[in-house]
Structures are given as structure tokens and as C-alpha cells.
Motif scaffolding. Structure first.
Motif, mmCIF file in Angstrom:
data_model
loop_
_atom_site.group_PDB
_atom_site.id
_atom_site.type_symbol
_atom_site.label_atom_id
_atom_site.label_comp_id
_atom_site.label_asym_id
_atom_site.label_seq_id
_atom_site.Cartn_x
_atom_site.Cartn_y
_atom_site.Cartn_z
ATOM 1 N N LEU A 227 43.569 31.353 42.609
ATOM 2 C CA LEU A 227 43.203 32.200 43.605
ATOM 3 C C LEU A 227 44.083 33.212 43.799
ATOM 4 N N LEU A 228 45.257 33.103 44.025
ATOM 5 C CA LEU A 228 46.216 33.992 43.981
ATOM 6 C C LEU A 228 46.345 35.208 43.080
ATOM 7 N N VAL A 229 46.194 34.579 41.876
ATOM 8 C CA VAL A 229 46.244 35.746 40.583
ATOM 9 C C VAL A 229 44.909 36.549 40.633
ATOM 10 N N VAL A 230 43.535 35.995 41.046
ATOM 11 C CA VAL A 230 42.553 36.720 41.177
ATOM 12 C C VAL A 230 42.630 37.567 42.215
ATOM 13 N N GLY A 231 43.156 37.069 43.581
ATOM 14 C CA GLY A 231 43.035 37.838 44.612
ATOM 15 C C GLY A 231 44.035 39.143 44.536
ATOM 16 N N LEU A 232 45.040 39.103 43.800
ATOM 17 C CA LEU A 232 46.174 40.120 43.529
ATOM 18 C C LEU A 232 45.523 41.148 42.685
ATOM 19 N N ILE A 233 44.805 40.601 41.677
ATOM 20 C CA ILE A 233 44.418 41.751 40.475
ATOM 21 C C ILE A 233 43.210 42.321 41.241
ATOM 22 N N LEU A 234 42.337 41.693 42.144
ATOM 23 C CA LEU A 234 41.116 42.188 42.833
ATOM 24 C C LEU A 234 41.632 43.285 43.704
ATOM 25 N N PHE A 235 42.890 42.961 44.270
ATOM 26 C CA PHE A 235 43.340 44.053 45.280
ATOM 27 C C PHE A 235 43.968 45.118 44.794
ATOM 28 N N SER A 236 44.851 44.951 43.698
ATOM 29 C CA SER A 236 45.447 45.853 43.251
ATOM 30 C C SER A 236 44.432 46.852 42.251
ATOM 31 N N THR A 237 43.532 46.293 41.588
ATOM 32 C CA THR A 237 42.547 47.111 41.107
ATOM 33 C C THR A 237 41.789 48.075 41.941
ATOM 34 N N SER A 238 41.257 47.334 43.098
ATOM 35 C CA SER A 238 40.722 48.270 44.322
ATOM 36 C C SER A 238 41.385 49.296 44.803
ATOM 37 N N LEU A 239 42.788 49.099 44.828
ATOM 38 C CA LEU A 239 43.766 49.865 45.740
ATOM 39 C C LEU A 239 43.904 51.096 44.490
ATOM 40 N N ARG A 240 43.957 50.753 43.348
ATOM 41 C CA ARG A 240 44.033 51.868 42.320
ATOM 42 C C ARG A 240 42.784 52.886 42.486
ATOM 43 N N LYS A 241 41.813 52.085 42.647
ATOM 44 C CA LYS A 241 40.264 53.204 42.897
ATOM 45 C C LYS A 241 40.342 53.879 44.007
ATOM 46 N N PHE A 242 40.930 53.354 44.953
ATOM 47 C CA PHE A 242 41.019 54.016 46.394
ATOM 48 C C PHE A 242 41.905 55.336 46.155
ATOM 49 N N VAL A 243 43.047 54.937 45.286
ATOM 50 C CA VAL A 243 44.028 56.217 45.127
ATOM 51 C C VAL A 243 43.435 57.189 44.217
ATOM 52 N N THR A 244 42.957 56.577 43.127
ATOM 53 C CA THR A 244 42.550 57.750 41.937
ATOM 54 C C THR A 244 41.244 58.495 42.330
ATOM 55 N N GLU A 245 40.248 57.682 42.783
ATOM 56 C CA GLU A 245 38.797 58.342 43.005
ATOM 57 C C GLU A 245 38.480 58.474 44.327
ATOM 58 N N GLY A 246 39.223 57.850 45.277
ATOM 59 C CA GLY A 246 38.716 57.649 46.747
ATOM 60 C C GLY A 246 39.629 58.902 47.565
ATOM 61 N N GLU A 247 40.687 59.249 47.102
ATOM 62 C CA GLU A 247 41.657 60.308 47.596
ATOM 63 C C GLU A 247 41.811 60.071 49.049
ATOM 64 N N GLY A 248 42.196 58.579 49.421
ATOM 65 C CA GLY A 248 42.692 58.280 50.562
ATOM 66 C C GLY A 248 43.489 56.778 50.398
ATOM 67 N N THR A 249 43.768 56.187 51.634
ATOM 68 C CA THR A 249 44.278 54.983 51.635
ATOM 69 C C THR A 249 43.322 53.879 52.032
ATOM 70 N N LEU A 250 43.784 52.770 52.044
ATOM 71 C CA LEU A 250 43.157 51.623 52.523
ATOM 72 C C LEU A 250 43.164 51.570 53.992
ATOM 73 N N ALA A 251 43.990 52.172 54.715
ATOM 74 C CA ALA A 251 43.928 52.335 56.291
ATOM 75 C C ALA A 251 42.928 53.001 57.061
ATOM 76 N N PRO A 252 42.362 52.455 58.099
ATOM 77 C CA PRO A 252 41.056 52.938 58.519
ATOM 78 C C PRO A 252 41.697 54.461 59.206
#
Length: 179
Positions: A54-79
């Protein structure tokens, strides 16, 4: 570039790092000094192995999502500094909130690895808080910012429990920018 990097580091430090590292450390110290140790029974060792998974899956899911926010979303994960573009690629094709799902996997993974009831309860509290926060506040703001594109996305992609197959939008052109 430095300011953009600082914005991301600040949002990570204040949100997922606090939830997945600082609070669990506090819980471990304040609950009979919970610490990592190999289980004493076969079932405990099995629970811990599931926790590592679960830790590995969670870290991969989080980091992949964060990378998409940075590269495609042009923002951060913060509200307070959200993405300027609607992100619907990568893990976002399976679940609308893959970062939160990733953090939930991490929290339950920590609980299993540590064989800790207080950590499990913390995971449940975090999950419950997001079941309230996401539909009431986050999704309301996203509907206002991205309009019909976001509504269409919500019709096809679940909030926290991933689809088995990725959603394939028919026309991506209207889905990638704010309305």
C-alpha cells in the motif's frame, strides 16, 4: 522558476508531508512509542507486507499525480494555489483525486506496517474529512473554474475509488483548459 519550485515545496510540506509524516510521527511518539518492528506472527508479517505494498502504491500514485499537476495543470496541490488547467491525463483518467487516494494508501500502509490502531484511526479520520471537503468545497470550486468540462469529467471518473479502465474522453480540446 525558483518561485514555482518554492510554491510546490511549500504546498507539499504543509499538506501531504504533515498528514503522512508529521502526524504519524506524533501518533507513534504519543502511543507507547510505536516503532517499526517485524511482526511476531505469520498474520502480522502478512499485514506488514500488505502495508508495504500500500505504501508503494500510494507513493507512486501521489508522485505521478503531482507531476501531472506541475507539468499540465500549471499549479500546485494546495487549495490556495490550484492548477490553472484541468488535468485529466495519467492517473486522473482513473480517479478524480489520485493524490488524496495516494495519501490514503500511504496512511493505511503505515498503519499496517506499524501494526498500529491509532494510525488506522488517523487514516479513517483523513478519509472521512476528504469525503466531506472534496464534494462541498473542492468540487464546487472546480465546477466554477472549469465549467462543463469538469462536469463531463465527473460523470465518467469517480471521486476516490479508481475505475478499472481509464476514461477516454472523445474530445480532449475542451477538457484541457479553463472555461
Amino acid at each position: 522558476m525558483k518561485l514555482k519550485f518554492a510554491r510546490h515545496i511549500l504546498s507539499i510540506a504543509l499538506l501531504p508531508f504533515t498528514v503522512a509524516v508529521l502526524v504519524p510521527l506524533w501518533l507513534a511518539r504519543n502511543n507507547n512509542n510505536i516503532s517499526p518492528a517485524i511482526g511476531t506472527t505469520v498474520s502480522q508479517v502478512f499485514e506488514q507486507l500488505v502495508g508495504v505494498l500500500l505504501l508503494v502504491v500510494g507513493l507512486i500514485l501521489f508522485s505521478t499525480s503531482l507531476r501531472k499537476f506541475v507539468t499540465e495543470g500549471e499549479g500546485t496541490l494546495a487549495p490556495w494555489d490550484p492548477p490553472r488547467r484541468l488535468v485529466i491525463r495519467g492517473p486522473y483518467r482513473y480517479v478524480r483525486n489520485p493524490m488524496i487516494s495516494g495519501v490514503v494508501f500511504v496512511l493505511f500502509g503505515e498503519a499496517l506496517v506499524l501494526l498500529s490502531r491509532p494510525h488506522f484511526v488517523w487514516g479513517l479520520i483523513f478519509l472521512a474529512a476528504n469525503f466531506v471537503y472534496i464534494p462541498l468545497l473542492e468540487e464546487t470550486g472546480l465546477r466554477l473554474r472549469f465549467g462543463d468540462s469538469y462536469v463531463e469529467y465527473c460523470r465518467h471518473v469517480p471521486r476516490l475509488i479508481p475505475r478499472l479502465r481509464p476514461w477516454q474522453p472523445e474530445d480532449r480540446s475542451g477538457m484541457e483548459s479553463a472555461s
